[in-house]
Design a protein around this motif. Structure first.
Motif, PDB file in Angstrom:
ATOM      1  N   GLU A   9       0.822  -1.208   0.000  1.00 41.38           N
ATOM      2  CA  GLU A   9       0.000   0.000   0.000  1.00 41.38           C
ATOM      3  C   GLU A   9       0.858   1.260   0.000  1.00 41.38           C
ATOM      4  O   GLU A   9       0.605   2.199  -0.768  1.00 41.38           O
ATOM      5  CB  GLU A   9      -0.940   0.006   1.204  1.00 41.38           C
ATOM      6  CG  GLU A   9      -1.856   1.212   1.208  1.00 41.38           C
ATOM      7  CD  GLU A   9      -2.921   1.164   2.276  1.00 41.38           C
ATOM      8  OE1 GLU A   9      -3.611   2.188   2.435  1.00 41.38           O
ATOM      9  OE2 GLU A   9      -3.087   0.128   2.947  1.00 41.38           O
ATOM     10  N   ALA A  10       1.875   1.297   0.833  1.00 38.99           N
ATOM     11  CA  ALA A  10       2.755   2.471   0.910  1.00 38.99           C
ATOM     12  C   ALA A  10       3.460   2.712  -0.423  1.00 38.99           C
ATOM     13  O   ALA A  10       3.540   3.854  -0.895  1.00 38.99           O
ATOM     14  CB  ALA A  10       3.774   2.295   2.029  1.00 38.99           C
ATOM     15  N   ALA A  11       3.951   1.643  -1.042  1.00 39.63           N
ATOM     16  CA  ALA A  11       4.658   1.790  -2.321  1.00 39.63           C
ATOM     17  C   ALA A  11       3.735   2.371  -3.386  1.00 39.63           C
ATOM     18  O   ALA A  11       4.137   3.256  -4.160  1.00 39.63           O
ATOM     19  CB  ALA A  11       5.211   0.442  -2.777  1.00 39.63           C
ATOM     20  N   LEU A  12       2.502   1.903  -3.432  1.00 33.20           N
ATOM     21  CA  LEU A  12       1.553   2.401  -4.426  1.00 33.20           C
ATOM     22  C   LEU A  12       1.121   3.834  -4.127  1.00 33.20           C
ATOM     23  O   LEU A  12       1.111   4.692  -5.013  1.00 33.20           O
ATOM     24  CB  LEU A  12       0.336   1.476  -4.505  1.00 33.20           C
ATOM     25  CG  LEU A  12       0.611   0.128  -5.151  1.00 33.20           C
ATOM     26  CD1 LEU A  12      -0.530  -0.845  -4.872  1.00 33.20           C
ATOM     27  CD2 LEU A  12       0.834   0.286  -6.652  1.00 33.20           C
ATOM     28  N   ARG A  13       0.789   4.092  -2.875  1.00 29.77           N
ATOM     29  CA  ARG A  13       0.312   5.440  -2.522  1.00 29.77           C
ATOM     30  C   ARG A  13       1.408   6.494  -2.644  1.00 29.77           C
ATOM     31  O   ARG A  13       1.120   7.658  -2.925  1.00 29.77           O
ATOM     32  CB  ARG A  13      -0.281   5.448  -1.116  1.00 29.77           C
ATOM     33  CG  ARG A  13      -1.603   4.694  -1.045  1.00 29.77           C
ATOM     34  CD  ARG A  13      -2.341   4.950   0.265  1.00 29.77           C
ATOM     35  NE  ARG A  13      -3.544   4.154   0.361  1.00 29.77           N
ATOM     36  CZ  ARG A  13      -4.714   4.471  -0.179  1.00 29.77           C
ATOM     37  NH1 ARG A  13      -4.832   5.565  -0.884  1.00 29.77           N
ATOM     38  NH2 ARG A  13      -5.765   3.681  -0.033  1.00 29.77           N
ATOM     39  N   ALA A  15       3.673   6.490  -4.959  1.00 30.27           N
ATOM     40  CA  ALA A  15       4.032   6.656  -6.370  1.00 30.27           C
ATOM     41  C   ALA A  15       2.894   7.173  -7.245  1.00 30.27           C
ATOM     42  O   ALA A  15       3.153   7.741  -8.303  1.00 30.27           O
ATOM     43  CB  ALA A  15       4.529   5.318  -6.929  1.00 30.27           C
ATOM     44  N   LEU A  16       1.654   6.947  -6.817  1.00 30.92           N
ATOM     45  CA  LEU A  16       0.505   7.279  -7.661  1.00 30.92           C
ATOM     46  C   LEU A  16      -0.562   8.032  -6.882  1.00 30.92           C
ATOM     47  O   LEU A  16      -0.728   7.805  -5.686  1.00 30.92           O
ATOM     48  CB  LEU A  16      -0.157   5.995  -8.196  1.00 30.92           C
ATOM     49  CG  LEU A  16       0.627   5.090  -9.115  1.00 30.92           C
ATOM     50  CD1 LEU A  16      -0.137   3.792  -9.332  1.00 30.92           C
ATOM     51  CD2 LEU A  16       0.858   5.772 -10.444  1.00 30.92           C
ATOM     52  N   PRO A  17      -1.336   8.861  -7.586  1.00 31.11           N
ATOM     53  CA  PRO A  17      -2.526   9.416  -6.947  1.00 31.11           C
ATOM     54  C   PRO A  17      -3.604   8.327  -6.933  1.00 31.11           C
ATOM     55  O   PRO A  17      -4.077   7.904  -7.983  1.00 31.11           O
ATOM     56  CB  PRO A  17      -2.926  10.581  -7.862  1.00 31.11           C
ATOM     57  CG  PRO A  17      -2.373  10.213  -9.209  1.00 31.11           C
ATOM     58  CD  PRO A  17      -1.152   9.381  -8.943  1.00 31.11           C
ATOM     59  N   SER A  41      -6.089   8.240 -11.448  1.00 35.47           N
ATOM     60  CA  SER A  41      -6.135   9.115 -12.626  1.00 35.47           C
ATOM     61  C   SER A  41      -4.858   8.980 -13.450  1.00 35.47           C
ATOM     62  O   SER A  41      -4.828   9.357 -14.619  1.00 35.47           O
ATOM     63  CB  SER A  41      -6.347  10.569 -12.198  1.00 35.47           C
ATOM     64  OG  SER A  41      -5.315  10.978 -11.317  1.00 35.47           O
ATOM     65  N   ALA A  42      -3.809   8.396 -12.868  1.00 43.10           N
ATOM     66  CA  ALA A  42      -2.559   8.177 -13.608  1.00 43.10           C
ATOM     67  C   ALA A  42      -2.750   7.194 -14.755  1.00 43.10           C
ATOM     68  O   ALA A  42      -1.915   7.126 -15.660  1.00 43.10           O
ATOM     69  CB  ALA A  42      -1.473   7.662 -12.662  1.00 43.10           C
ATOM     70  N   PHE A  43      -3.850   6.447 -14.743  1.00 41.14           N
ATOM     71  CA  PHE A  43      -4.120   5.467 -15.798  1.00 41.14           C
ATOM     72  C   PHE A  43      -4.860   6.067 -16.988  1.00 41.14           C
ATOM     73  O   PHE A  43      -5.054   5.384 -18.000  1.00 41.14           O
ATOM     74  CB  PHE A  43      -4.922   4.289 -15.251  1.00 41.14           C
ATOM     75  CG  PHE A  43      -4.232   3.528 -14.155  1.00 41.14           C
ATOM     76  CD1 PHE A  43      -2.873   3.270 -14.208  1.00 41.14           C
ATOM     77  CD2 PHE A  43      -4.951   3.063 -13.068  1.00 41.14           C
ATOM     78  CE1 PHE A  43      -2.227   2.560 -13.198  1.00 41.14           C
ATOM     79  CE2 PHE A  43      -4.328   2.345 -12.059  1.00 41.14           C
ATOM     80  CZ  PHE A  43      -2.960   2.100 -12.126  1.00 41.14           C
ATOM     81  N   GLU A  44      -5.281   7.312 -16.875  1.00 39.20           N
ATOM     82  CA  GLU A  44      -6.015   7.957 -17.970  1.00 39.20           C
ATOM     83  C   GLU A  44      -5.180   7.908 -19.254  1.00 39.20           C
ATOM     84  O   GLU A  44      -3.995   8.223 -19.253  1.00 39.20           O
ATOM     85  CB  GLU A  44      -6.320   9.424 -17.640  1.00 39.20           C
ATOM     86  CG  GLU A  44      -7.231   9.630 -16.463  1.00 39.20           C
ATOM     87  CD  GLU A  44      -8.698   9.316 -16.746  1.00 39.20           C
ATOM     88  OE1 GLU A  44      -9.081   9.106 -17.914  1.00 39.20           O
ATOM     89  OE2 GLU A  44      -9.452   9.278 -15.765  1.00 39.20           O
TER      90      GLU A  44
END
Length: 110
Positions: A9-13, A15-17, A41-44
């Motif tokens: 969770e920490a790694a994802l949060r 690095a990404l919104p 929203s980084a996947f848009e």
């Protein structure tokens, strides 16, 4: 060495919104298999393969310590659509249960 859910969770949060995140340890708690749902929203504008590559790169150290890792990645708009589908399916299931319960005759006690 097992990977912890808080580490993922920490790694994802970091690095990404993240709009929504689900992390499920599918290894019965040993930290070797994880399934994640990520809404960002980084996947848009990115296709599924590009999203998965992005997540795999972000978590490469953690994934290298796992036996299995699966992911589903959505934009906020896609997630909204998925949630609406799930809600509609749950409502339909409840309606069906009610219909079946109402149409079943009571069991005879004689």
């Amino acid at each position: 060495m097992p990977v912890s859910q808080p580490d993922l969770e920490a790694a994802l949060r970091n690095a990404l919104p993240i709009d929504h995140l689900e992390i499920l340890d599918t290894s019965s708690g040993c930290g070797q298999n994880y399934a994640v749902v990520i809404v960002s929203s980084a996947f848009e504008g990115k296709m599924t393969l590009a999203r998965h590559r992005m997540i795999n790169e972000l978590l490469k150290d953690q994934i290298s310590q796992m036996h299995a890792f699966s992911q589903k990645s959505y934009t906020p708009k896609q997630w909204e659509t998925e949630e609406a589908k799930r809600k509609a399916a749950a409502e339909m299931k409840e309606e069906l249960k009610t219909t079946v319960a109402e149409s079943d005759p009571p069991a005879s006690t004689s």
